[in-house]
Design a protein around this motif. Structure first.
Motif, PDB file in Angstrom:
ATOM      1  N   ASP A  72      56.466 -32.788  -3.333  1.00 34.48           N
ATOM      2  CA  ASP A  72      55.256 -32.260  -3.970  1.00 34.48           C
ATOM      3  C   ASP A  72      54.181 -31.977  -2.925  1.00 34.48           C
ATOM      4  OD1 ASP A  72      56.160 -32.439  -6.675  1.00 34.48           O
ATOM      5  OD2 ASP A  72      55.798 -34.601  -6.614  1.00 34.48           O
ATOM      6  N   ILE A  73      54.029 -32.904  -1.989  1.00 32.41           N
ATOM      7  CA  ILE A  73      52.999 -32.781  -0.950  1.00 32.41           C
ATOM      8  C   ILE A  73      53.641 -33.027   0.410  1.00 32.41           C
ATOM      9  CG2 ILE A  73      50.873 -33.749   0.040  1.00 32.41           C
ATOM     10  CD1 ILE A  73      51.469 -34.312  -3.610  1.00 32.41           C
ATOM     11  N   ILE A  74      53.484 -32.057   1.311  1.00 32.38           N
ATOM     12  CA  ILE A  74      53.942 -32.205   2.697  1.00 32.38           C
ATOM     13  C   ILE A  74      52.748 -32.647   3.539  1.00 32.38           C
ATOM     14  CG2 ILE A  74      54.459 -30.838   4.763  1.00 32.38           C
ATOM     15  CD1 ILE A  74      56.962 -31.437   3.523  1.00 32.38           C
ATOM     16  N   GLU A  89      52.937 -22.261   9.517  1.00 26.84           N
ATOM     17  CA  GLU A  89      53.701 -21.143   8.962  1.00 26.84           C
ATOM     18  C   GLU A  89      55.061 -21.623   8.462  1.00 26.84           C
ATOM     19  OE1 GLU A  89      55.583 -16.778  10.259  1.00 26.84           O
ATOM     20  OE2 GLU A  89      54.337 -17.900  11.674  1.00 26.84           O
ATOM     21  N   ASN A  90      55.731 -22.437   9.264  1.00 29.24           N
ATOM     22  CA  ASN A  90      57.051 -22.940   8.896  1.00 29.24           C
ATOM     23  C   ASN A  90      57.005 -23.771   7.615  1.00 29.24           C
ATOM     24  OD1 ASN A  90      58.948 -25.569   9.206  1.00 29.24           O
ATOM     25  ND2 ASN A  90      60.028 -23.754   9.941  1.00 29.24           N
ATOM     26  N   LEU A  91      56.035 -24.683   7.534  1.00 27.55           N
ATOM     27  CA  LEU A  91      55.935 -25.541   6.357  1.00 27.55           C
ATOM     28  C   LEU A  91      55.557 -24.743   5.115  1.00 27.55           C
ATOM     29  CD1 LEU A  91      54.157 -28.703   7.814  1.00 27.55           C
ATOM     30  CD2 LEU A  91      56.579 -28.436   7.250  1.00 27.55           C
ATOM     31  N   SER A  92      54.644 -23.791   5.280  1.00 25.15           N
ATOM     32  CA  SER A  92      54.187 -22.990   4.135  1.00 25.15           C
ATOM     33  C   SER A  92      55.311 -22.109   3.598  1.00 25.15           C
ATOM     34  CB  SER A  92      52.994 -22.121   4.537  1.00 25.15           C
ATOM     35  OG  SER A  92      51.906 -22.919   4.925  1.00 25.15           O
ATOM     36  N   THR A  93      56.196 -21.660   4.485  1.00 33.78           N
ATOM     37  CA  THR A  93      57.331 -20.831   4.074  1.00 33.78           C
ATOM     38  C   THR A  93      58.430 -21.680   3.451  1.00 33.78           C
ATOM     39  OG1 THR A  93      56.872 -19.281   5.880  1.00 33.78           O
ATOM     40  CG2 THR A  93      59.042 -19.163   4.865  1.00 33.78           C
ATOM     41  N   THR A  94      58.787 -22.772   4.125  1.00 33.72           N
ATOM     42  CA  THR A  94      59.890 -23.620   3.660  1.00 33.72           C
ATOM     43  C   THR A  94      59.542 -24.352   2.367  1.00 33.72           C
ATOM     44  OG1 THR A  94      60.540 -23.965   5.975  1.00 33.72           O
ATOM     45  CG2 THR A  94      61.483 -25.460   4.337  1.00 33.72           C
ATOM     46  N   TYR A  95      58.292 -24.807   2.263  1.00 34.14           N
ATOM     47  CA  TYR A  95      57.861 -25.583   1.098  1.00 34.14           C
ATOM     48  C   TYR A  95      56.786 -24.802   0.340  1.00 34.14           C
ATOM     49  CZ  TYR A  95      60.292 -29.045   3.881  1.00 34.14           C
ATOM     50  OH  TYR A  95      61.230 -29.703   4.628  1.00 34.14           O
ATOM     51  N   SER A  96      57.137 -23.593  -0.038  1.00 35.00           N
ATOM     52  CA  SER A  96      56.158 -22.668  -0.626  1.00 35.00           C
ATOM     53  C   SER A  96      55.598 -23.154  -1.958  1.00 35.00           C
ATOM     54  CB  SER A  96      56.792 -21.282  -0.805  1.00 35.00           C
ATOM     55  OG  SER A  96      57.938 -21.372  -1.646  1.00 35.00           O
ATOM     56  N   LYS A  97      56.310 -24.048  -2.640  1.00 35.18           N
ATOM     57  CA  LYS A  97      55.832 -24.556  -3.926  1.00 35.18           C
ATOM     58  C   LYS A  97      55.094 -25.887  -3.783  1.00 35.18           C
ATOM     59  CE  LYS A  97      59.429 -22.221  -6.607  1.00 35.18           C
ATOM     60  NZ  LYS A  97      60.555 -22.381  -7.572  1.00 35.18           N
ATOM     61  N   SER A  98      55.018 -26.405  -2.556  1.00 36.55           N
ATOM     62  CA  SER A  98      54.382 -27.702  -2.318  1.00 36.55           C
ATOM     63  C   SER A  98      52.964 -27.527  -1.796  1.00 36.55           C
ATOM     64  CB  SER A  98      55.196 -28.507  -1.294  1.00 36.55           C
ATOM     65  OG  SER A  98      56.534 -28.667  -1.713  1.00 36.55           O
ATOM     66  N   PHE A  99      52.176 -28.583  -1.895  1.00 39.72           N
ATOM     67  CA  PHE A  99      50.869 -28.636  -1.252  1.00 39.72           C
ATOM     68  C   PHE A  99      51.083 -29.077   0.201  1.00 39.72           C
ATOM     69  CE2 PHE A  99      50.269 -29.692  -5.731  1.00 39.72           C
ATOM     70  CZ  PHE A  99      49.230 -28.857  -6.113  1.00 39.72           C
ATOM     71  N   THR A 100      50.266 -28.551   1.106  1.00 41.99           N
ATOM     72  CA  THR A 100      50.337 -29.017   2.486  1.00 41.99           C
ATOM     73  C   THR A 100      49.040 -29.728   2.856  1.00 41.99           C
ATOM     74  OG1 THR A 100      49.439 -26.981   3.503  1.00 41.99           O
ATOM     75  CG2 THR A 100      51.818 -27.071   3.134  1.00 41.99           C
ATOM     76  N   CYS A 101      49.175 -30.812   3.625  1.00 39.20           N
ATOM     77  CA  CYS A 101      48.014 -31.588   4.061  1.00 39.20           C
ATOM     78  C   CYS A 101      48.136 -31.881   5.541  1.00 39.20           C
ATOM     79  CB  CYS A 101      47.925 -32.892   3.271  1.00 39.20           C
ATOM     80  SG  CYS A 101      46.542 -33.947   3.784  1.00 39.20           S
TER      81      CYS A 101
END
Length: 329
Positions: free
Chosen positions: A33-35, A105-117
């Motif tokens: 859910d959250i990276i 960029e990598n995290l936003s692409t790979t986990y496009s449905k997750s929130f990033t922090c």
């Protein structure tokens, strides 16, 4: 791209923060859910000095439980995964900034449905992170909510690469438009006339702390989020801990008298978490110029992070409740 964090825990069941947040490389997208990730880039003039806060942030986890007594929610229902720290260069700041951009960029692409922090480090990482997100979603319009005492929009051509110019960098590069930047928490004698002129010229929304308190913090934040949801495709929140009054953040070098109280910041972050349009967040600028971080500052930042998670959990709960009521009808 990522290195293991200095402070790691055995994976075990339990309600303490270090037990339910998983530390794992390359988790499956459907399991997150959250990276969470760190950037050790420091504002220090010494290239070899790394930011202290990401490590101190993790080190404090055993002191916190998953249950928010005030809101009656258990955060363990959220899958939070810590993938480690961006591998930055020991001496080359530009290479380090490029590494943070690539990681975002990598995290936003790979986990496009997750929130990033993202946990930092100095405020330069905000510009790096947002460039990476824009690379991942080039067609998306991005809005920024910047919780800060300062505009952080100094002319980069005059000062070179610096932590206090991320907003100027992003506008100049076309990553965001000034009219989609909302700066909340401004107060006092801490922004130059030139910077204020630039902000007005670019259409940046400057919401002073005095104005926000007069109009009501909840009303102000909800209206700002409503407006941004109408104008942009995704929202990025940058939490500069110098927005707090200096008595609440003694290790933050740019903290000032008259800033946000702890309660006000926590309330703002809960409201932000409740809005599903906010997909990305960072917490920056907690490192002292000398010595170690004191527990007061570290625990303040961890609580702020948990309040944001609380908002996300409340949003999930409200949506499930609405769906259930709709089915009953």
């Amino acid at each position: 791209m990522f290195i293991q964090p200095e402070w790691q825990y055995k994976q075990e069941n339990g309600s303490a923060m270090h037990q339910w947040i998983k530390q794992k490389e390359n988790p499956l997208p459907n399991d997150v859910d959250i990276i969470l990730y760190g950037a050790l880039l420091s504002y220090s003039s010494k290239p070899s000095q790394k930011a202290l806060y990401p490590t101190a942030f993790r080190k404090a986890w055993p002191s916190f439980q998953s249950y928010n007594l005030d809101e009656q929610v258990d955060l363990r229902s959220l899958a939070v995964v810590d993938v480690g720290d961006v591998a930055i260069h020991e001496t080359d700041r530009m290479l380090s900034e490029s590494a943070i951009e690539a990681a975002a960029e990598n995290l936003s692409t790979t986990y496009s449905k997750s929130f990033t922090c993202l946990i930092g480090g100095d405020h330069a990482i905000t510009a790096c992170s947002l460039r990476g997100i824009k690379n991942a979603f080039p067609k998306d319009r991005i809005g920024i909510i910047q919780i800060d005492t300062h505009l952080d929009a100094r002319n980069q051509e005059e000062i070179g690469l610096a932590m206090d110019s991320p907003i100027q960098q992003l506008i100049a590069a076309g990553v965001v438009e000034g009219k989609h930047v909302y700066n909340v928490g401004l107060h006092g004698f801490f922004n130059s006339p030139e910077m204020i002129h630039y902000a007005k010229e670019q259409g940046i929304h400057m919401i002073t702390l005095k104005q926000m308190r007069r109009d009501g913090i909840q009303l102000t934040i909800r209206e700002m989020l409503r407006q941004l949801m109408y104008e942009v495709d995704r929202i990025y929140v940058s939490v500069d801990l110098d927005a707090l009054d200096i008595i609440f953040a003694p290790d933050v070098p740019a903290a000032t008298p008259g800033g946000l109280t702890a309660y006000e910041l926590f309330d703002i972050l809960k409201l932000i978490g409740e809005n599903e349009g906010v997909r990305h967040i960072d917490f920056v600028y907690a490192d002292p110029k000398e010595g170690d971080l004191r527990p007061e500052t570290v625990k303040m930042g961890v609580t702020a992070f948990l309040q944001w998670l609380t908002g996300i959990r409340l949003d999930y709960r409200n949506r499930i409740s609405k769906k259930g009521n709709a089915m009953i009808r």
